[in-house]
Write a protein that holds these residues in place. Structure first.
Motif, PDB file in Angstrom:
ATOM      1  N   SER A 116      -3.546  -8.495  -3.593  1.00  0.00           N
ATOM      2  CA  SER A 116      -2.703  -7.893  -4.624  1.00  0.00           C
ATOM      3  C   SER A 116      -1.719  -6.954  -3.960  1.00  0.00           C
ATOM      4  CB  SER A 116      -3.556  -7.117  -5.636  1.00  0.00           C
ATOM      5  OG  SER A 116      -4.132  -5.982  -5.030  1.00  0.00           O
ATOM      6  N   LEU A 117      -0.711  -6.537  -4.722  1.00  0.00           N
ATOM      7  CA  LEU A 117       0.267  -5.591  -4.192  1.00  0.00           C
ATOM      8  C   LEU A 117      -0.398  -4.274  -3.808  1.00  0.00           C
ATOM      9  CD1 LEU A 117       3.263  -6.185  -6.626  1.00  0.00           C
ATOM     10  CD2 LEU A 117       3.202  -6.726  -4.199  1.00  0.00           C
ATOM     11  N   ASP A 118      -1.298  -3.789  -4.686  1.00  0.00           N
ATOM     12  CA  ASP A 118      -1.963  -2.514  -4.417  1.00  0.00           C
ATOM     13  C   ASP A 118      -2.831  -2.594  -3.170  1.00  0.00           C
ATOM     14  OD1 ASP A 118      -0.795  -1.340  -6.585  1.00  0.00           O
ATOM     15  OD2 ASP A 118      -2.477  -1.702  -7.940  1.00  0.00           O
ATOM     16  N   ALA A 119      -3.592  -3.686  -3.040  1.00  0.00           N
ATOM     17  CA  ALA A 119      -4.470  -3.847  -1.882  1.00  0.00           C
ATOM     18  C   ALA A 119      -3.650  -3.923  -0.601  1.00  0.00           C
ATOM     19  CB  ALA A 119      -5.324  -5.101  -2.042  1.00  0.00           C
ATOM     20  N   THR A 120      -2.562  -4.646  -0.659  1.00  0.00           N
ATOM     21  CA  THR A 120      -1.688  -4.767   0.513  1.00  0.00           C
ATOM     22  C   THR A 120      -1.106  -3.423   0.897  1.00  0.00           C
ATOM     23  OG1 THR A 120      -1.108  -7.023  -0.145  1.00  0.00           O
ATOM     24  CG2 THR A 120       0.333  -5.958   1.444  1.00  0.00           C
ATOM     25  N   GLU A 121      -0.636  -2.673  -0.093  1.00  0.00           N
ATOM     26  CA  GLU A 121      -0.034  -1.369   0.178  1.00  0.00           C
ATOM     27  C   GLU A 121      -1.051  -0.400   0.770  1.00  0.00           C
ATOM     28  OE1 GLU A 121       3.046   1.760  -1.971  1.00  0.00           O
ATOM     29  OE2 GLU A 121       2.081   0.187  -3.156  1.00  0.00           O
ATOM     30  N   ARG A 122      -2.295  -0.439   0.258  1.00  0.00           N
ATOM     31  CA  ARG A 122      -3.341   0.435   0.795  1.00  0.00           C
ATOM     32  C   ARG A 122      -3.641   0.094   2.254  1.00  0.00           C
ATOM     33  NH1 ARG A 122      -5.742  -0.321  -4.311  1.00  0.00           N
ATOM     34  NH2 ARG A 122      -7.112  -1.936  -3.449  1.00  0.00           N
ATOM     35  N   LEU A 123      -3.700  -1.195   2.548  1.00  0.00           N
ATOM     36  CA  LEU A 123      -3.984  -1.617   3.912  1.00  0.00           C
ATOM     37  C   LEU A 123      -2.867  -1.169   4.858  1.00  0.00           C
ATOM     38  CD1 LEU A 123      -5.628  -3.196   5.993  1.00  0.00           C
ATOM     39  CD2 LEU A 123      -4.409  -5.267   5.287  1.00  0.00           C
ATOM     40  N   LEU A 124      -1.632  -1.387   4.456  1.00  0.00           N
ATOM     41  CA  LEU A 124      -0.501  -0.994   5.302  1.00  0.00           C
ATOM     42  C   LEU A 124      -0.485   0.513   5.531  1.00  0.00           C
ATOM     43  CD1 LEU A 124       2.356  -3.231   3.800  1.00  0.00           C
ATOM     44  CD2 LEU A 124       1.162  -3.563   5.965  1.00  0.00           C
ATOM     45  N   ALA A 125      -0.788   1.268   4.477  1.00  0.00           N
ATOM     46  CA  ALA A 125      -0.775   2.729   4.572  1.00  0.00           C
ATOM     47  C   ALA A 125      -1.828   3.265   5.528  1.00  0.00           C
ATOM     48  CB  ALA A 125      -0.968   3.343   3.191  1.00  0.00           C
ATOM     49  N   SER A 126      -2.840   2.447   5.841  1.00  0.00           N
ATOM     50  CA  SER A 126      -3.910   2.908   6.728  1.00  0.00           C
ATOM     51  C   SER A 126      -3.477   2.955   8.184  1.00  0.00           C
ATOM     52  CB  SER A 126      -5.139   2.006   6.578  1.00  0.00           C
ATOM     53  OG  SER A 126      -4.866   0.699   7.080  1.00  0.00           O
ATOM     54  N   PHE A 127      -2.359   2.254   8.523  1.00  0.00           N
ATOM     55  CA  PHE A 127      -1.945   2.275   9.925  1.00  0.00           C
ATOM     56  C   PHE A 127      -0.430   2.368  10.129  1.00  0.00           C
ATOM     57  CE2 PHE A 127      -2.216  -2.154   8.642  1.00  0.00           C
ATOM     58  CZ  PHE A 127      -1.063  -2.712   9.164  1.00  0.00           C
TER      59      PHE A 127
ATOM     60  N   ALA B 281       3.450   4.282   8.981  1.00  0.00           N
ATOM     61  CA  ALA B 281       4.077   5.456   8.378  1.00  0.00           C
ATOM     62  C   ALA B 281       4.575   5.101   6.978  1.00  0.00           C
ATOM     63  CB  ALA B 281       5.241   5.930   9.250  1.00  0.00           C
ATOM     64  N   GLY B 282       4.727   6.128   6.157  1.00  0.00           N
ATOM     65  CA  GLY B 282       5.102   5.917   4.758  1.00  0.00           C
ATOM     66  C   GLY B 282       6.393   5.161   4.565  1.00  0.00           C
ATOM     67  N   ASP B 283       7.430   5.481   5.384  1.00  0.00           N
ATOM     68  CA  ASP B 283       8.722   4.808   5.216  1.00  0.00           C
ATOM     69  C   ASP B 283       8.638   3.338   5.579  1.00  0.00           C
ATOM     70  OD1 ASP B 283       8.287   5.443   7.865  1.00  0.00           O
ATOM     71  OD2 ASP B 283      10.418   5.677   8.332  1.00  0.00           O
ATOM     72  N   ARG B 284       7.785   3.011   6.588  1.00  0.00           N
ATOM     73  CA  ARG B 284       7.618   1.604   6.969  1.00  0.00           C
ATOM     74  C   ARG B 284       6.896   0.838   5.864  1.00  0.00           C
ATOM     75  NH1 ARG B 284       7.745   0.399  12.376  1.00  0.00           N
ATOM     76  NH2 ARG B 284       7.805  -1.756  11.622  1.00  0.00           N
ATOM     77  N   VAL B 285       5.878   1.472   5.286  1.00  0.00           N
ATOM     78  CA  VAL B 285       5.139   0.832   4.189  1.00  0.00           C
ATOM     79  C   VAL B 285       6.073   0.569   3.016  1.00  0.00           C
ATOM     80  CG1 VAL B 285       3.290   1.104   2.496  1.00  0.00           C
ATOM     81  CG2 VAL B 285       2.949   1.875   4.849  1.00  0.00           C
ATOM     82  N   GLU B 286       6.886   1.573   2.680  1.00  0.00           N
ATOM     83  CA  GLU B 286       7.803   1.439   1.551  1.00  0.00           C
ATOM     84  C   GLU B 286       8.814   0.323   1.778  1.00  0.00           C
ATOM     85  OE1 GLU B 286      11.050   4.182  -0.896  1.00  0.00           O
ATOM     86  OE2 GLU B 286       9.712   5.098   0.584  1.00  0.00           O
ATOM     87  N   ALA B 287       9.303   0.230   3.023  1.00  0.00           N
ATOM     88  CA  ALA B 287      10.284  -0.812   3.351  1.00  0.00           C
ATOM     89  C   ALA B 287       9.680  -2.202   3.208  1.00  0.00           C
ATOM     90  CB  ALA B 287      10.810  -0.603   4.775  1.00  0.00           C
ATOM     91  N   ILE B 288       8.441  -2.369   3.704  1.00  0.00           N
ATOM     92  CA  ILE B 288       7.779  -3.678   3.624  1.00  0.00           C
ATOM     93  C   ILE B 288       7.473  -4.043   2.172  1.00  0.00           C
ATOM     94  CG2 ILE B 288       5.657  -4.931   4.197  1.00  0.00           C
ATOM     95  CD1 ILE B 288       5.603  -3.343   6.839  1.00  0.00           C
ATOM     96  N   MET B 289       6.985  -3.080   1.411  1.00  0.00           N
ATOM     97  CA  MET B 289       6.655  -3.351   0.018  1.00  0.00           C
ATOM     98  C   MET B 289       7.908  -3.648  -0.805  1.00  0.00           C
ATOM     99  SD  MET B 289       3.448  -3.386   0.013  1.00  0.00           S
ATOM    100  CE  MET B 289       3.289  -3.690  -1.750  1.00  0.00           C
TER     101      MET B 289
END
Length: 342
Positions: free
Chosen positions: A83-94, A96-104
């Motif tokens: 899911s989008l939420d699960a993916t975002e949580r996983l990305l956030a674990s390793f 930076a916030g701006d990289r996670v936001e860009a990918i999402m």
């Protein structure tokens, strides 16, 4: 003398996850490895291939432990739910916030397209106008990653000397590091794509005026009349922005002649049955004497015609004029704003 037994050291697992992935890919059946590779992005395939080629000899004990670790982790996962939420949580674990936001943002965007796929829908002149202010090496990276046909059109729109410099950089370019590609992607996304979305945001009245241009006359009149009752200002603005049959008088001589060649005398004769004298004079004045005389005879011998047929012929001329203007074959002068409308 009793011989002392020395315990064997445990095999040393590769420290990096990438090396473990390389061991796993090489240990699997080729058909399985191929299926896994097919589901990776090109950059990931290249990175993994580099790791595989530099791995060297790996002991069987290490291979067994890598496979055992993989199987153990797989066994722990009873069910996997993406899911989008699960993916975002996983990305956030390793990340930076701006990289996670860009990918999402990419994932949530139209069909989850990458920035490179989005560039395929950007007009070549617009993209070239932006890229001409960038470093030639940056432009070389961009043009090497988009569709070749689109790259060619963009290249043709760049200033001549700058274009040659870009071609030279592309010829000398070796494998581009992932971090460099990532920097270019972030720049395109934050500076270009966001600004493009902002500048491309059209006024709602312009959008409605364009839609009204394609309505038949009765539907157009009915809707505008109803709109005038509820929002007279909006109705007036739409009418001002609309391109109507009588607006053909805004075409220059070359434009009128191009339109005449595109639609043919029969439709023109039918359309002019309901035209103003000014528009009739403009069209006839841009025809040869022989063609003009033939058109007048066609109109005279046509007799009474249905209003619906006249309106359809007029709408055909308007639509054709808009298509010719959009392709740059004719220019329509906009006297209201003293600009050129394409």
């Amino acid at each position: 003398m009793t011989q002392q037994l020395v315990p064997l050291a445990a095999p040393q697992l590769p420290a990096a996850g990438l090396d473990k992935a390389a061991v796993l890919m090489l240990a699997l059946e080729p058909a399985l490895s191929r299926r896994l590779m097919e589901n990776l992005e090109f950059d990931d395939i290249r990175t993994l291939s580099q790791a595989m080629s530099g791995l060297g000899r790996t002991d069987s004990a290490v291979v067994e432990q890598v496979l055992a670790e993989f199987c153990a982790r797989a066994d722990m996962m009873d069910t996997v739910v993406g899911s989008l939420d699960a993916t975002e949580r996983l990305l956030a674990s390793f990340l930076a916030g701006d990289r996670v936001e860009a990918i999402m943002e990419e994932i949530r965007g139209p069909a989850g397209r990458t920035v490179w796929e989005k560039l395929a829908n950007v007009n070549e002149a617009v993209l070239a106008s932006y890229l001409k202010n960038e470093y030639p090496q940056t432009v070389a990276v961009v043009l090497s990653r988009i569709d070749p046909a689109h790259s060619a059109r963009v290249l043709a729109n760049l200033p001549a000397e700058f274009g040659v410099e870009v071609v030279t950089r592309m010829l000398r370019m070796e494998v581009v590091q992932n971090d460099i590609v990532g920097d270019v992607e972030r720049t395109l996304r934050t500076e270009f794509m966001s600004n493009l979305a902002h500048t491309n945001r059209r006024d709602n009245h312009e959008v409605m005026a364009e839609i009204f241009n394609y309505l038949d006359r009765s539907t157009e009149s009915r809707l505008l009349a109803s709109l005038e009752e509820s929002d007279k200002e909006a109705a007036e603005r739409i009418k001002t922005l609309m391109f109507t049959f009588e607006d053909l008088v805004r075409l220059d001589a070359a434009g009128i002649q191009t339109l005449i060649r595109s639609v043919g005398n029969q439709r023109i004769a039918l359309a002019l049955k309901g035209a103003s004298d000014r528009l009739k004079e403009l069209i006839l004045g841009n025809m040869s004497e022989r063609a003009g005389k033939a058109l007048k005879e066609d109109m005279a011998t046509m007799g009474p015609v249905r209003l619906r047929d006249v309106e359809e012929a007029q709408q055909f001329l308007v639509t054709t004029a808009k298509e010719l203007a959009a392709s740059g074959e004719i220019v329509v002068a906009d006297n209201r704003h003293d600009q050129m409308v394409y």
